[in-house]
Design a protein around this motif. Structure first.
Motif, mmCIF file in Angstrom:
data_model
loop_
_atom_site.group_PDB
_atom_site.id
_atom_site.type_symbol
_atom_site.label_atom_id
_atom_site.label_comp_id
_atom_site.label_asym_id
_atom_site.label_seq_id
_atom_site.Cartn_x
_atom_site.Cartn_y
_atom_site.Cartn_z
ATOM 1 N N ARG A 45 0.825 -1.220 0.000
ATOM 2 C CA ARG A 45 0.000 0.000 0.000
ATOM 3 C C ARG A 45 0.854 1.263 0.000
ATOM 4 N NH1 ARG A 45 -2.722 -3.185 3.765
ATOM 5 N NH2 ARG A 45 -1.662 -2.093 5.475
ATOM 6 N N ASP A 74 -9.698 -12.659 2.818
ATOM 7 C CA ASP A 74 -10.535 -11.601 2.239
ATOM 8 C C ASP A 74 -9.666 -10.555 1.540
ATOM 9 O OD1 ASP A 74 -12.865 -12.791 3.150
ATOM 10 O OD2 ASP A 74 -12.823 -11.722 5.055
ATOM 11 N N SER A 75 -8.534 -10.233 2.146
ATOM 12 C CA SER A 75 -7.613 -9.286 1.523
ATOM 13 C C SER A 75 -7.002 -9.874 0.257
ATOM 14 C CB SER A 75 -6.501 -8.905 2.509
ATOM 15 O OG SER A 75 -7.035 -8.255 3.647
ATOM 16 N N TYR A 78 -9.494 -9.540 -2.448
ATOM 17 C CA TYR A 78 -9.528 -8.141 -2.894
ATOM 18 C C TYR A 78 -8.399 -7.869 -3.889
ATOM 19 C CZ TYR A 78 -9.025 -3.075 -2.771
ATOM 20 O OH TYR A 78 -8.896 -1.740 -3.128
ATOM 21 N N LEU A 79 -7.210 -8.394 -3.584
ATOM 22 C CA LEU A 79 -6.082 -8.185 -4.498
ATOM 23 C C LEU A 79 -6.297 -8.906 -5.821
ATOM 24 C CD1 LEU A 79 -2.630 -8.217 -2.665
ATOM 25 C CD2 LEU A 79 -3.850 -6.322 -3.714
ATOM 26 N N ASP A 81 -9.104 -9.303 -7.297
ATOM 27 C CA ASP A 81 -9.991 -8.429 -8.072
ATOM 28 C C ASP A 81 -9.234 -7.211 -8.595
ATOM 29 O OD1 ASP A 81 -12.121 -10.124 -7.608
ATOM 30 O OD2 ASP A 81 -12.791 -9.040 -5.826
ATOM 31 N N GLU A 82 -8.337 -6.698 -7.769
ATOM 32 C CA GLU A 82 -7.584 -5.496 -8.149
ATOM 33 C C GLU A 82 -6.660 -5.767 -9.337
ATOM 34 O OE1 GLU A 82 -4.290 -2.645 -6.048
ATOM 35 O OE2 GLU A 82 -6.049 -3.199 -4.848
ATOM 36 N N ASN A 85 -8.524 -5.128 -12.432
ATOM 37 C CA ASN A 85 -8.799 -3.693 -12.591
ATOM 38 C C ASN A 85 -7.620 -2.933 -13.167
ATOM 39 O OD1 ASN A 85 -11.364 -4.059 -11.529
ATOM 40 N ND2 ASN A 85 -10.734 -3.570 -9.431
#
Length: 228
Positions: A45, A74-75, A78-79, A81-82, A85
């Motif tokens: 991050r 869960d994190s 998220y990554l 999915d990222e 993107n």
């Protein structure tokens, strides 16, 4: 290792060495090998926006592996999915890392969602992917589902003699063979012979004899198995 890697990474501008995505990946890998999984998320991050570094697939794969090992699924999702993107397609290695974590923590619905995502994105599961799921079914004692999935996998062209047979699960493998024969489901003789061999290796000679005798009572397996 992680402290030395971070120190060198911070000193790179003074050494006339630009900090690129490659050096960033090397830093993440150092933290991964040092098992500082919880700190990798912070690095991911903090550093890319600060240093104008665009993470690549290796960056994401390393971070996802760390999050999975830390139990932060869960994190990790998220990554995953990222990645898309940012126009990066996850590879089978990254998917297998996540699959392993999901199955190990009995998050089966999310594992199945990942299988669906792989199909949607045309990420072809490999032998490792199928082994991961097969082993999870073994651990859950899902005999009928394991047989069905094994059949599906073989029908896709994977060779049964390449599948893993874990010594700790030899009793389940024995039950799997018996259940397959009772239900008249097809199971390759190569696998049956491996189970027999494994039983003998673990000094379960009488059990191995029983399996050979049982197999020979079925026409499709007659004279195919033998004690090593």
């Amino acid at each position: 290792m992680d402290h030395r890697a971070r120190k060198l990474f911070d000193e790179m501008p003074h050494l006339n060495c630009p900090r690129t995505v490659f050096s960033f990946n090397a830093l993440l890998e150092a933290y991964l090998k040092s098992e500082k999984y919880d700190e990798i998320g912070g690095l991911f991050r903090e550093l890319p926006p600060k240093l104008s570094i665009q993470p690549d697939l290796v960056s994401y794969a390393t971070a996802i592996k760390a999050l999975c090992r830390a139990g932060l699924l869960d994190s990790a999702v998220y990554l995953m999915d990222e990645i898309e993107n940012h126009g990066i397609k996850p590879n089978i290695v990254t998917c297998n890392t996540s699959l392993t974590a999901f199955y190990e923590r009995k998050r089966f619905s999310e594992a199945e969602n990942l299988w669906a995502m792989m199909e949607k994105r045309n990420i072809i599961p490999d032998l490792c992917s199928h082994n991961i799921k097969l082993i999870s079914l073994v651990k859950a004692n899902e005999v009928s589902k394991a047989i069905q999935f094994f059949d599906e996998t073989v029908n896709k062209g994977f060779k049964p003699d390449k599948f893993q047979l874990h010594a700790k699960k030899v009793d389940f493998a024995l039950d799997l063979c018996k259940e397959a024969m009772k239900s008249r489901k097809a199971i390759h003789n190569t696998i049956m012979q491996r189970v027999v061999n494994c039983l003998v290796e673990h000094s379960k000679i009488e059990t191995a004899r029983e399996l050979v005798k049982l197999a020979q009572s079925y026409k499709s397996f007659r004279n195919e198995l033998s004690l090593p």
